[in-house]
Design a protein around this motif. Structure first.
Motif, PDB file in Angstrom:
ATOM      1  N   TYR A 162     -14.545 -47.303  19.678  1.00  0.00           N
ATOM      2  CA  TYR A 162     -13.160 -48.009  19.155  1.00  0.00           C
ATOM      3  C   TYR A 162     -12.811 -47.178  18.305  1.00  0.00           C
ATOM      4  O   TYR A 162     -11.482 -47.175  17.698  1.00  0.00           O
ATOM      5  N   GLN A 163     -13.430 -46.510  17.054  1.00  0.00           N
ATOM      6  CA  GLN A 163     -12.788 -45.465  15.951  1.00  0.00           C
ATOM      7  C   GLN A 163     -12.085 -44.208  16.498  1.00  0.00           C
ATOM      8  O   GLN A 163     -10.950 -44.212  16.102  1.00  0.00           O
ATOM      9  N   GLN A 167     -11.093 -43.913  19.211  1.00  0.00           N
ATOM     10  CA  GLN A 167      -9.595 -44.249  19.929  1.00  0.00           C
ATOM     11  C   GLN A 167      -8.278 -44.209  19.539  1.00  0.00           C
ATOM     12  O   GLN A 167      -7.657 -44.119  19.496  1.00  0.00           O
ATOM     13  N   LEU A 168      -8.303 -45.806  17.949  1.00  0.00           N
ATOM     14  CA  LEU A 168      -7.946 -45.503  16.815  1.00  0.00           C
ATOM     15  C   LEU A 168      -6.681 -44.324  16.513  1.00  0.00           C
ATOM     16  O   LEU A 168      -5.823 -44.096  15.873  1.00  0.00           O
ATOM     17  N   GLN A 169      -7.788 -43.311  16.036  1.00  0.00           N
ATOM     18  CA  GLN A 169      -7.654 -42.142  15.497  1.00  0.00           C
ATOM     19  C   GLN A 169      -7.284 -40.922  16.426  1.00  0.00           C
ATOM     20  O   GLN A 169      -5.990 -40.262  15.796  1.00  0.00           O
ATOM     21  N   ASP A 208      -4.860 -41.818  18.505  1.00  0.00           N
ATOM     22  CA  ASP A 208      -3.794 -43.193  18.679  1.00  0.00           C
ATOM     23  C   ASP A 208      -3.059 -42.582  16.990  1.00  0.00           C
ATOM     24  O   ASP A 208      -1.846 -43.302  17.191  1.00  0.00           O
ATOM     25  N   LEU A 238      -3.888 -44.270  14.172  1.00  0.00           N
ATOM     26  CA  LEU A 238      -3.079 -45.850  13.991  1.00  0.00           C
ATOM     27  C   LEU A 238      -4.174 -46.022  12.218  1.00  0.00           C
ATOM     28  O   LEU A 238      -3.643 -46.659  11.557  1.00  0.00           O
ATOM     29  N   THR A 239      -5.149 -45.564  12.288  1.00  0.00           N
ATOM     30  CA  THR A 239      -6.467 -45.904  10.769  1.00  0.00           C
ATOM     31  C   THR A 239      -5.335 -45.534   9.957  1.00  0.00           C
ATOM     32  O   THR A 239      -6.014 -45.491   8.263  1.00  0.00           O
ATOM     33  N   ALA A 283     -11.532 -48.707  10.475  1.00  0.00           N
ATOM     34  CA  ALA A 283     -11.093 -48.986  11.615  1.00  0.00           C
ATOM     35  C   ALA A 283     -11.027 -50.604  11.234  1.00  0.00           C
ATOM     36  O   ALA A 283     -10.430 -51.773  11.687  1.00  0.00           O
ATOM     37  N   TYR A 297      -7.848 -52.000   9.733  1.00  0.00           N
ATOM     38  CA  TYR A 297      -7.213 -51.936  10.826  1.00  0.00           C
ATOM     39  C   TYR A 297      -7.034 -53.678  12.263  1.00  0.00           C
ATOM     40  O   TYR A 297      -6.094 -53.859  12.151  1.00  0.00           O
TER      41      TYR A 297
END
Length: 268
Positions: A81-82, A84-86, A88, A90-91, A241, A244
């Motif tokens: 999950y971390q 994917q966020l990075q 994208d 987002l974090t 994360a 977020y």
């Protein structure tokens, strides 16, 4: 395929934690660099997690090679999950959300003019200090964490003394050892250690406290009650994360006060 570089670390906790009846003063984890784009934190907490760090790192490598987006190992699941966020972006855009302050009960003796939401550990030996702090700091909303240590009668004696301050207590977090004893509680309480039992047999809990880094992302979907996200002494990649996630679960004061900075790591 991007290269993975693993940096195992050991971190000393700011104060001892009692987990499953044992004192924990340090935790081990691993930072994983994914190519030049991402830095992830894998951090099974001793006593709380059944997974070893070595096992978790191995399973993350395998999941990454297979291109998995989730995993049954909750630490790997949260690391994916971390990632994917990075990827994208987002974090990097998330500011620190409102969260409670985590204080050692002994520190309450010296604290002055406290306010906001404060969490501290509920223990027999420091109950008098906690009770006095609740009385002396009327601008604080308290979360008292019992770590599922108390027998029914011992806890109810404490609850009786806390009753006159009930408007200052957000909830008592998992005070009771035996899940069946919650039917005797009067003050608001939340589940954490017993959260799986709660999913099978609902109680009158006002909230459920969840550590995504320890239980994985899929677990969040199962919680229908008030959800409190909790950190578990993670390093910045995992913490961002959680920030977020907290923004997505607003408005709420989450439990993100337990973290580890890069400066406090010893490499192993």
């Amino acid at each position: 395929m991007e290269d993975l570089v693993v940096f195992p670390y050991k971190a000393k906790l700011p104060f001892a934690q009692i987990v499953a009846g044992k004192k924990v003063t340090t935790k081990e984890g691993a930072l994983i660099k994914v190519g030049d784009q991402a830095l992830l934190d894998l951090s099974p907490f001793p006593g709380f997690s059944p997974y070893s760090l070595k096992e978790t790192v191995k399973e993350f490598k395998s999941a990454f090679q297979k291109g998995l987006k989730d995993h049954r190992n909750p630490h790997v699941d949260f690391a994916l999950y971390q990632l994917q966020l990075q990827r994208d972006g987002l974090t990097s855009k998330v500011n620190i959300p409102p969260h409670n302050i985590l204080l050692d009960p002994l520190a309450l003796r010296e604290s002055k003019n406290l306010k906001g939401v404060i969490k501290t550990k509920l223990r027999k030996d420091t109950f008098g200090i906690i009770l006095k702090a609740i009385k002396d700091h009327p601008k604080v909303l308290w979360r008292l964490d019992g770590n599922a240590k108390f027998k029914r009668d011992d806890y109810l004696r404490m609850e009786e003394k806390l009753m006159r301050f009930q408007e200052r207590i957000d909830y008592i977090e998992e005070p009771l050892r035996d899940f069946k004893d919650y039917e005797a509680c009067t003050l608001s309480y939340a589940h954490e250690e017993h959260w799986k039992l709660y999913l099978k047999e609902r109680t009158k809990a006002c909230a459920v406290v969840v550590k995504p880094s320890q239980v994985g992302m899929s677990s969040l979907k199962k919680i229908k009650a008030r959800l409190i996200l909790s950190s578990c002494f993670e390093t910045p990649p995992a913490l961002h994360a959680l920030y977020y996630l907290a923004k997505k679960n607003a408005p709420e004061t989450h439990g993100l006060g337990a973290f580890t900075t890069f400066d406090n790591l010893n490499w192993i």
